[in-house]
Design a protein around this motif. Structure first.
Motif, PDB file in Angstrom:
ATOM      1  N   UNK A   1       0.814  -1.216   0.000  1.00  0.00           N
ATOM      2  CA  UNK A   1       0.000   0.000   0.000  1.00  0.00           C
ATOM      3  C   UNK A   1       0.846   1.264   0.000  1.00  0.00           C
ATOM      4  N   UNK A   2       1.946   1.229   0.750  1.00  0.00           N
ATOM      5  CA  UNK A   2       2.830   2.386   0.812  1.00  0.00           C
ATOM      6  C   UNK A   2       3.518   2.657  -0.515  1.00  0.00           C
ATOM      7  N   UNK A   3       4.012   1.625  -1.159  1.00  0.00           N
ATOM      8  CA  UNK A   3       4.658   1.806  -2.469  1.00  0.00           C
ATOM      9  C   UNK A   3       3.659   2.337  -3.478  1.00  0.00           C
ATOM     10  N   UNK A   4       2.475   1.733  -3.501  1.00  0.00           N
ATOM     11  CA  UNK A   4       1.422   2.203  -4.414  1.00  0.00           C
ATOM     12  C   UNK A   4       1.128   3.690  -4.173  1.00  0.00           C
TER      13      UNK A   4
ATOM     14  N   UNK B   1      19.102  -2.085   1.897  1.00  0.00           N
ATOM     15  CA  UNK B   1      18.484  -2.341   3.206  1.00  0.00           C
ATOM     16  C   UNK B   1      17.211  -1.494   3.326  1.00  0.00           C
ATOM     17  N   UNK B   2      16.290  -1.905   4.182  1.00  0.00           N
ATOM     18  CA  UNK B   2      15.017  -1.200   4.319  1.00  0.00           C
ATOM     19  C   UNK B   2      15.186   0.271   4.692  1.00  0.00           C
ATOM     20  N   UNK B   3      16.278   0.635   5.340  1.00  0.00           N
ATOM     21  CA  UNK B   3      16.482   2.010   5.795  1.00  0.00           C
ATOM     22  C   UNK B   3      17.072   2.914   4.712  1.00  0.00           C
ATOM     23  N   UNK B   4      17.442   2.354   3.571  1.00  0.00           N
ATOM     24  CA  UNK B   4      18.089   3.095   2.490  1.00  0.00           C
ATOM     25  C   UNK B   4      17.076   3.436   1.408  1.00  0.00           C
ATOM     26  N   UNK B   5      17.080   4.679   0.893  1.00  0.00           N
ATOM     27  CA  UNK B   5      16.168   5.019  -0.204  1.00  0.00           C
ATOM     28  C   UNK B   5      16.419   4.145  -1.437  1.00  0.00           C
ATOM     29  N   UNK B   6      15.335   3.624  -1.998  1.00  0.00           N
ATOM     30  CA  UNK B   6      15.408   2.799  -3.204  1.00  0.00           C
ATOM     31  C   UNK B   6      14.913   3.656  -4.372  1.00  0.00           C
ATOM     32  N   UNK B   7      15.791   3.963  -5.338  1.00  0.00           N
ATOM     33  CA  UNK B   7      15.339   4.765  -6.473  1.00  0.00           C
ATOM     34  C   UNK B   7      14.418   3.955  -7.396  1.00  0.00           C
ATOM     35  N   UNK B   8      13.363   4.604  -7.853  1.00  0.00           N
ATOM     36  CA  UNK B   8      12.481   3.989  -8.843  1.00  0.00           C
ATOM     37  C   UNK B   8      13.087   4.328 -10.200  1.00  0.00           C
ATOM     38  N   UNK B   9      13.747   3.357 -10.800  1.00  0.00           N
ATOM     39  CA  UNK B   9      14.553   3.593 -12.000  1.00  0.00           C
ATOM     40  C   UNK B   9      13.744   3.994 -13.220  1.00  0.00           C
ATOM     41  N   UNK B  10      12.489   3.567 -13.317  1.00  0.00           N
ATOM     42  CA  UNK B  10      11.696   3.982 -14.482  1.00  0.00           C
ATOM     43  C   UNK B  10      11.469   5.492 -14.458  1.00  0.00           C
TER      44      UNK B  10
ATOM     45  N   UNK C   1      12.037   5.497  -2.550  1.00  0.00           N
ATOM     46  CA  UNK C   1      11.140   5.049  -1.492  1.00  0.00           C
ATOM     47  C   UNK C   1      11.968   4.349  -0.419  1.00  0.00           C
ATOM     48  N   UNK C   2      11.769   4.745   0.833  1.00  0.00           N
ATOM     49  CA  UNK C   2      12.413   4.105   1.971  1.00  0.00           C
ATOM     50  C   UNK C   2      11.407   3.095   2.537  1.00  0.00           C
ATOM     51  N   UNK C   3      11.679   1.813   2.368  1.00  0.00           N
ATOM     52  CA  UNK C   3      10.733   0.777   2.778  1.00  0.00           C
ATOM     53  C   UNK C   3      10.474   0.848   4.290  1.00  0.00           C
TER      54      UNK C   3
END
Length: 180
Positions: A47-50, A158-167, A174-176
């Motif tokens: 839900x958060x990612x969406x 890791x969950x604490x690291x921002x994950x870039x949305x490459x598209x 998004x930081x999980x």
């Protein structure tokens, strides 16, 4: 685990059958596979990612459409999946019921289906033309990102690291951990 091991289904037969079913299922290589119900952490992450992607698209006035499971994606004549989160930028692939062809982005949250998410779906999504695939593992607290544009690239976060949305060329991260 497959419901109908001895029977093989086409996507059309699957679509005719599934409205009668109360179970959440996918069609993988002609076999119907039941999906387990998701728990709280799974729902929080999906839900958060969406929500993050949807808000980003709205703010940018973009044309892509995000979806959250259950939402059918027909990849081939014998494969229909329901990714946890997906983004479709070519909206001509959509009708009022499903997506036809590969989404641009897919995120799967690992639950009891570790093999499927890390192996079977990885190959399936890569071969079908998905541009970016996230495998989010709450037990290991990491996100594995696969991009399939020119070459296959794999990154771990890791969950604490921002994950870039490459598209989105890194304009959205998004930081999980923030979703939990």
């Amino acid at each position: 685990m497959p419901l109908h091991q001895e029977n093989r289904f086409t996507a059309d037969k699957y679509f005719a059958l599934t409205p009668q079913s109360s179970e959440r299922t996918e069609l993988i290589g002609g076999k119907i596979v039941t999906q387990t119900a998701s728990g709280v952490i799974h729902q929080d992450i999906a839900g958060g990612i969406y929500a993050e992607i949807r808000q980003f698209i709205r703010n940018k006035k973009g044309n892509c459409k995000p979806f959250i499971a259950p939402f059918d994606v027909k990849l081939t004549d014998d494969t229909v999946v329901q990714p946890d989160v997906l983004v479709v930028c070519d909206t001509s692939r959509l009708d009022d019921k499903r997506c036809y062809g590969a989404p641009d982005f897919i995120a799967e949250i690992v639950s009891s289906n570790r093999f499927d998410d890390y192996n079977r779906k990885l190959e399936l999504y890569k071969l079908s033309g998905v541009r970016e695939y996230w495998v989010i593992d709450p037990i290991e607290r990491k996100t594995t990102v696969f991009t399939f544009e020119d070459t296959v690239n794999i990154s771990f976060y890791p969950f604490e690291t921002p994950v870039p949305v490459n598209i989105y060329k890194g304009e959205l991260s998004i930081v999980i951990a923030d979703l939990l």
